[in-house]
Design an enzyme around this catalytic site. Structure first.
Site, PDB file in Angstrom:
ATOM      1  N   ASP A 115       0.821  -1.202   0.000  1.00  0.00           N
ATOM      2  CA  ASP A 115       0.000   0.000   0.000  1.00  0.00           C
ATOM      3  C   ASP A 115       0.861   1.260   0.000  1.00  0.00           C
ATOM      4  OD1 ASP A 115      -2.253  -1.582   0.044  1.00  0.00           O
ATOM      5  OD2 ASP A 115      -2.576  -1.394   2.209  1.00  0.00           O
ATOM      6  N   PHE A 116       0.238   2.381  -0.303  1.00  0.00           N
ATOM      7  CA  PHE A 116       0.901   3.675  -0.467  1.00  0.00           C
ATOM      8  C   PHE A 116       1.820   4.006   0.711  1.00  0.00           C
ATOM      9  CE2 PHE A 116       0.813   8.422  -0.518  1.00  0.00           C
ATOM     10  CZ  PHE A 116       1.326   8.620  -1.799  1.00  0.00           C
TER      11      PHE A 116
END
Length: 214
Positions: free
Chosen positions: A86-87
């Site tokens: 994820d980011f």
């Protein structure tokens, strides 16, 4: 000059060895030369990146910095990701141009263990350990997660090993206890562990031992 003549004259080379017939097995990363001309010389690349926060696990993105922006060699555009993060998740990210190798790491049926360091908003108790081992029912997918191994490191941190990669899986698992994940860091995938000497945003090529461990 016929193809047979080329073999007889030892003008067909596969990975530096002359072939006497056409029975040599050629893969996408073999070096093939015919009469001094290189027909194929693609090199297999395997990279470990310490993914920092705030970049996209993608090879291109119109708005955000991607993981490829941290890699600096000419062939980087040929790479793809063997599993995403994820980011704002940090840690081990693997990139390669070898599709067969990456599929071994990412296909669900392989059940490759992935270990994460987790920091949470609230305390992690022994109740969590049993629930993670039992599995969580995800209504959206209509499935129960595979047994996962949770090791409590301190009141608010733990090591978690999972064997699948559902959408936001770890955050959803802790969400069962209304416990927000504040930090998430991938430590290892299968037998490959993040090199402690690589700072966030840095990378290195995998060793031969790491490559064959998959």
């Amino acid at each position: 000059q016929t193809v047979r003549d080329l073999f007889v004259q030892r003008k067909v080379m596969l990975n530096g060895v002359a072939l006497s017939d056409g029975r040599g097995r050629i893969t996408e990363f073999c070096r093939v030369e015919v009469d001094g001309n290189i027909l194929q010389a693609r090199k297999a690349i395997y990279v470990m990146l310490h993914k920092p926060k705030g970049c996209v696990s993608a090879t291109s993105d119109a708005k955000n910095k991607t993981v490829l922006d941290f890699i600096d060699f000419p062939e980087k555009e040929s790479l793809h990701l063997a599993g995403r993060l994820d980011f704002n998740t940090t840690g081990l990210l693997l990139l390669t141009n070898d599709g067969k190798w990456s599929r071994k790491l990412t296909q669900p049926q392989q059940k490759i263990p992935k270990t994460y360091w987790v920091k949470t908003q609230n305390e992690i108790t022994l109740e969590y350990v049993k629930k993670f081992a039992d599995g969580f029912y995800f209504q959206f997918e209509d499935l129960t997660t595979l047994p996962a191994e949770l090791t409590i490191m301190s009141s608010h941190t733990a090591l978690l090993t999972i064997y699948e990669g559902r959408y936001h899986q770890i955050k959803r698992m802790f969400g069962f206890f209304q416990n927000e994940v504040l930090e998430l860091h991938r430590v290892s995938m299968g037998n490959i562990s993040l090199d402690e000497n690589i700072a966030a945003g840095e990378y290195r090529v995998l060793t031969a031992a790491e490559i064959v461990s998959v």
